[in-house]
Motif scaffolding. Structure first.
Motif, PDB file in Angstrom:
ATOM      1  N   ARG A  11       0.848  -1.192   0.000  1.00 39.99           N
ATOM      2  CA  ARG A  11       0.000   0.000   0.000  1.00 39.99           C
ATOM      3  C   ARG A  11       0.888   1.249   0.000  1.00 39.99           C
ATOM      4  O   ARG A  11       1.776   1.390   0.852  1.00 39.99           O
ATOM      5  CB  ARG A  11      -0.895   0.023   1.243  1.00 39.99           C
ATOM      6  CG  ARG A  11      -1.899   1.148   1.148  1.00 39.99           C
ATOM      7  CD  ARG A  11      -2.927   1.096   2.241  1.00 39.99           C
ATOM      8  NE  ARG A  11      -4.067   1.899   1.835  1.00 39.99           N
ATOM      9  CZ  ARG A  11      -5.044   2.262   2.633  1.00 39.99           C
ATOM     10  NH1 ARG A  11      -5.049   1.881   3.903  1.00 39.99           N
ATOM     11  NH2 ARG A  11      -6.038   2.995   2.178  1.00 39.99           N
ATOM     12  N   ARG A  13       0.955   5.206   0.482  1.00 43.54           N
ATOM     13  CA  ARG A  13       0.080   6.257   1.013  1.00 43.54           C
ATOM     14  C   ARG A  13       0.232   7.539   0.188  1.00 43.54           C
ATOM     15  O   ARG A  13       1.200   7.685  -0.571  1.00 43.54           O
ATOM     16  CB  ARG A  13       0.374   6.509   2.496  1.00 43.54           C
ATOM     17  CG  ARG A  13       1.700   7.143   2.800  1.00 43.54           C
ATOM     18  CD  ARG A  13       1.672   7.959   4.085  1.00 43.54           C
ATOM     19  NE  ARG A  13       3.012   8.249   4.552  1.00 43.54           N
ATOM     20  CZ  ARG A  13       3.823   9.129   4.011  1.00 43.54           C
ATOM     21  NH1 ARG A  13       3.469   9.804   2.916  1.00 43.54           N
ATOM     22  NH2 ARG A  13       5.017   9.326   4.520  1.00 43.54           N
ATOM     23  N   PRO A  14      -0.689   8.500   0.334  1.00 44.45           N
ATOM     24  CA  PRO A  14      -0.539   9.767  -0.392  1.00 44.45           C
ATOM     25  C   PRO A  14       0.645  10.568   0.164  1.00 44.45           C
ATOM     26  O   PRO A  14       1.090  10.327   1.279  1.00 44.45           O
ATOM     27  CB  PRO A  14      -1.851  10.509  -0.095  1.00 44.45           C
ATOM     28  CG  PRO A  14      -2.781   9.497   0.491  1.00 44.45           C
ATOM     29  CD  PRO A  14      -1.943   8.421   1.095  1.00 44.45           C
ATOM     30  N   THR A  90       8.206   4.113   9.985  1.00 42.70           N
ATOM     31  CA  THR A  90       7.301   4.969  10.740  1.00 42.70           C
ATOM     32  C   THR A  90       6.718   6.037   9.804  1.00 42.70           C
ATOM     33  O   THR A  90       7.446   6.627   9.010  1.00 42.70           O
ATOM     34  CB  THR A  90       8.066   5.630  11.912  1.00 42.70           C
ATOM     35  OG1 THR A  90       8.563   4.582  12.726  1.00 42.70           O
ATOM     36  CG2 THR A  90       7.175   6.550  12.731  1.00 42.70           C
ATOM     37  N   GLY A  91       5.408   6.238   9.899  1.00 42.82           N
ATOM     38  CA  GLY A  91       4.752   7.249   9.076  1.00 42.82           C
ATOM     39  C   GLY A  91       4.313   6.730   7.716  1.00 42.82           C
ATOM     40  O   GLY A  91       3.817   7.489   6.883  1.00 42.82           O
ATOM     41  N   SER A  92       4.459   5.412   7.469  1.00 44.57           N
ATOM     42  CA  SER A  92       4.112   4.895   6.136  1.00 44.57           C
ATOM     43  C   SER A  92       2.641   4.482   6.026  1.00 44.57           C
ATOM     44  O   SER A  92       2.179   4.147   4.945  1.00 44.57           O
ATOM     45  CB  SER A  92       5.023   3.714   5.773  1.00 44.57           C
ATOM     46  OG  SER A  92       4.891   2.699   6.739  1.00 44.57           O
ATOM     47  N   GLY A  93       1.910   4.500   7.164  1.00 44.78           N
ATOM     48  CA  GLY A  93       0.476   4.207   7.079  1.00 44.78           C
ATOM     49  C   GLY A  93       0.047   2.895   7.709  1.00 44.78           C
ATOM     50  O   GLY A  93      -1.066   2.424   7.456  1.00 44.78           O
ATOM     51  N   LYS A  94       0.887   2.294   8.564  1.00 45.64           N
ATOM     52  CA  LYS A  94       0.532   1.013   9.189  1.00 45.64           C
ATOM     53  C   LYS A  94      -0.682   1.174  10.112  1.00 45.64           C
ATOM     54  O   LYS A  94      -1.656   0.443  10.015  1.00 45.64           O
ATOM     55  CB  LYS A  94       1.713   0.453  10.013  1.00 45.64           C
ATOM     56  CG  LYS A  94       2.957   0.174   9.193  1.00 45.64           C
ATOM     57  CD  LYS A  94       4.083  -0.392  10.031  1.00 45.64           C
ATOM     58  CE  LYS A  94       4.640   0.533  11.092  1.00 45.64           C
ATOM     59  NZ  LYS A  94       5.253   1.762  10.566  1.00 45.64           N
ATOM     60  N   THR A  95      -0.591   2.159  11.022  1.00 45.68           N
ATOM     61  CA  THR A  95      -1.664   2.340  12.005  1.00 45.68           C
ATOM     62  C   THR A  95      -2.932   2.834  11.324  1.00 45.68           C
ATOM     63  O   THR A  95      -4.034   2.404  11.659  1.00 45.68           O
ATOM     64  CB  THR A  95      -1.199   3.329  13.099  1.00 45.68           C
ATOM     65  OG1 THR A  95       0.061   2.873  13.584  1.00 45.68           O
ATOM     66  CG2 THR A  95      -2.187   3.425  14.235  1.00 45.68           C
ATOM     67  N   TYR A  96      -2.767   3.717  10.332  1.00 45.05           N
ATOM     68  CA  TYR A  96      -3.921   4.206   9.568  1.00 45.05           C
ATOM     69  C   TYR A  96      -4.633   3.022   8.918  1.00 45.05           C
ATOM     70  O   TYR A  96      -5.858   2.893   9.004  1.00 45.05           O
ATOM     71  CB  TYR A  96      -3.431   5.201   8.506  1.00 45.05           C
ATOM     72  CG  TYR A  96      -4.529   5.673   7.573  1.00 45.05           C
ATOM     73  CD1 TYR A  96      -5.342   6.749   7.912  1.00 45.05           C
ATOM     74  CD2 TYR A  96      -4.734   5.036   6.348  1.00 45.05           C
ATOM     75  CE1 TYR A  96      -6.356   7.170   7.059  1.00 45.05           C
ATOM     76  CE2 TYR A  96      -5.742   5.452   5.495  1.00 45.05           C
ATOM     77  CZ  TYR A  96      -6.542   6.523   5.842  1.00 45.05           C
ATOM     78  OH  TYR A  96      -7.542   6.937   5.000  1.00 45.05           O
TER      79      TYR A  96
HETATM   80  P1  ADP Z   1       2.708   4.457  10.883  1.00 49.50           P
HETATM   81  O1  ADP Z   1       1.717   3.712  11.731  1.00 49.50           O
HETATM   82  O2  ADP Z   1       3.275   3.593   9.791  1.00 49.50           O
HETATM   83  O3  ADP Z   1       3.778   5.128  11.685  1.00 49.50           O
HETATM   84  P2  ADP Z   1       0.499   6.215  10.317  1.00 49.50           P
HETATM   85  O4  ADP Z   1      -0.526   5.193  10.016  1.00 49.50           O
HETATM   86  O5  ADP Z   1       0.437   6.856  11.660  1.00 49.50           O
HETATM   87  O6  ADP Z   1       1.955   5.629  10.093  1.00 49.50           O
HETATM   88  O7  ADP Z   1       0.424   7.292   9.144  1.00 49.50           O
HETATM   89  C1  ADP Z   1       1.125   8.533   9.198  1.00 49.50           C
HETATM   90  C2  ADP Z   1       0.184   9.627   8.711  1.00 49.50           C
HETATM   91  O8  ADP Z   1      -0.180   9.416   7.356  1.00 49.50           O
HETATM   92  C3  ADP Z   1      -1.107   9.706   9.517  1.00 49.50           C
HETATM   93  O9  ADP Z   1      -1.438  11.070   9.684  1.00 49.50           O
HETATM   94  C4  ADP Z   1      -2.127   9.029   8.613  1.00 49.50           C
HETATM   95  O10 ADP Z   1      -3.431   9.527   8.826  1.00 49.50           O
HETATM   96  C5  ADP Z   1      -1.609   9.373   7.211  1.00 49.50           C
HETATM   97  N1  ADP Z   1      -1.919   8.305   6.250  1.00 49.50           N
HETATM   98  C6  ADP Z   1      -1.295   7.123   6.162  1.00 49.50           C
HETATM   99  N2  ADP Z   1      -1.787   6.372   5.153  1.00 49.50           N
HETATM  100  C7  ADP Z   1      -2.768   7.104   4.591  1.00 49.50           C
HETATM  101  C8  ADP Z   1      -3.672   6.884   3.493  1.00 49.50           C
HETATM  102  N3  ADP Z   1      -3.648   5.746   2.764  1.00 49.50           N
HETATM  103  N4  ADP Z   1      -4.554   7.866   3.202  1.00 49.50           N
HETATM  104  C9  ADP Z   1      -4.598   9.013   3.921  1.00 49.50           C
HETATM  105  N5  ADP Z   1      -3.751   9.289   4.961  1.00 49.50           N
HETATM  106  C10 ADP Z   1      -2.851   8.346   5.298  1.00 49.50           C
END
Ligand code: ADP
Length: 354
Positions: A11, A13-14, A90-96
């Motif tokens: 996946r 992310r934007p 970190t910040g790649s969208g795992k938690t999102y």
């Molecule tokens: P991680 O868990 O990998 O550290 P996060 O899930 O916290 O990263 O994502 C970092 C930021 O990017 C958050 O603000 C999240 O809302 C945003 N983000 C991640 N993936 C997407 C997505 N597919 N669409 C919109 N926003 C996203």
């Protein structure tokens, strides 16, 4: 018994605001191959990768759930184990993607995998025909691993939880000593998720650490006690027992480190659990080591807890999350390589029926 490979989804992310400011190139670092929805290329088309699912940044949370999580859900309610491992820097969208943050708005289109799963599960239970008098029992647990410490996020006395890990005859890994909460509905499940996520943030602050360095394992178990009709109007009791692990792994970024004997800076993984997971993945991809059963599960609590998810009794999906920006090119390439290795793992899936 059936053999199945670990599936891998990528996946992208934007772009975020920082990347849009820093990067000159707002084109994706990753190129999607027209007509080949499972292929991508990176490094100006010099390297190509193929995954089971590929999600460009415009793909929604609903798209991801429908295509790669729903099949796992269907297996789970039929009595098979399932696992999703979210991997990436970190910040790649795992938690999102997983939907495990405390701040998630559970009614929005941004809602992630776990809340969608909760809704799906309780709708499914409600729609089941009542012919077999089935009783459904749903329980959840939520663990955090920080280095080799296990924190039980649903237990009041949660630090250094004394958890015993065993393997049963079905090849299932069982954990004892973990707080399991009985769940009556989707809202109940989400309140446990939220309680555990808050405890995770507090625990990280207490340890003066970032939660991006820890792994979180949210697990849902489903037991279905049913009476099945047999000949002569008789019935027999049957129980299906399955579990679903949602794993948000620590950030995979490497740190620059000076080895004592060298002046060169080397990138190394700071997370021993991820290193051990990588070693297990490599060993499982190596036919001769697999046959000799030389798989180093015991080198970390992460790999021991998740032993049946990797090479064992589980349908497993690795969700590899990456940034689209060229400023993250090294980390993205390393995530792609890690995810590519996971494709070589074969699991042996057994119906958990008594
Ligand atoms: P991680 O868990 O990998 O550290 P996060 O899930 O916290 O990263 O994502 C970092 C930021 O990017 C958050 O603000 C999240 O809302 C945003 N983000 C991640 N993936 C997407 C997505 N597919 N669409 C919109 N926003 C996203």
């Amino acid at each position: 018994m059936a053999l199945t490979t670990v599936r891998v989804a990528l996946r992208v992310r934007p772009f975020n605001e920082k990347e849009l400011k820093e990067t000159h190139q707002t084109e994706n670092l990753i190129t999607f191959v027209p007509g080949q929805p499972q292929q991508i290329s990176i490094d100006q088309d010099r390297r190509h990768f193929t995954f089971d699912y590929v999600y460009p940044s415009h793909k929604s949370q609903a798209d991801v759930y429908q295509s790669c999580i729903q099949p796992l859900f269907d297996q789970f309610v039929s009595g098979y184990n399932a696992t999703i491992l979210a991997y990436g820097q970190t910040g790649s969208g795992k938690t999102y993607s997983m939907g495990t943050s405390t701040t998630a708005d559970f009614s929005s289109e941004h809602v992630g995998i776990v809340p969608r799963f909760a809704d799906n599960l309780f709708r499914w239970i409600k729609c089941q025909p009542d012919t077999s008098n089935t009783q459904y029992c749903v329980k959840v647990s939520f663990l955090e691993l920080y280095n080799e410490d296990i924190i039980d996020l649903l237990s009041a006395n949660n630090k250094n939880a004394a958890i015993t890990i065993r393997e049963n005859a079905n090849g299932n890994i069982t954990w004892s000593g973990v707080q399991e909460e009985p769940i009556q509905g989707a809202a109940d499940l989400l309140s446990c998720l939220s309680r555990g996520s808050t405890a995770r943030t507090t625990a990280s602050t207490d340890m003066n650490a970032s939660s991006s360095r820890s792994h979180a394992i949210f697990s849902v178990s489903l037991t279905q006690h049913m009476q099945v009709a047999v000949e002569n109007n008789d019935t027999i009791a049957k129980t299906l027992e399955s579990k679903f692990h949602f794993v948000d792994l620590a950030g995979s970024e490497r740190v620059l480190y000076y080895y004592p004997t060298s002046t060169a800076k080397e990138g190394i993984s700071i997370n021993s659990g991820l290193l051990a997971l990588g070693n297990v993945i490599s060993a499982l991809g190596d036919e001769s080591r697999r046959q000799q059963q030389h798989i180093p599960y015991r080198n970390s609590k992460l790999t021991r807890l998740l032993q049946d998810s990797l090479g064992g009794n589980s349908q497993t999906l690795m969700l590899a999350c990456v940034s689209p920006a060229d400023t993250n090119a090294n980390e993205t390439l390393s995530t792609l390589k890690y995810a590519n290795r996971a494709k070589n793992i074969t699991n042996t899936v057994v119906l958990n029926q008594q």
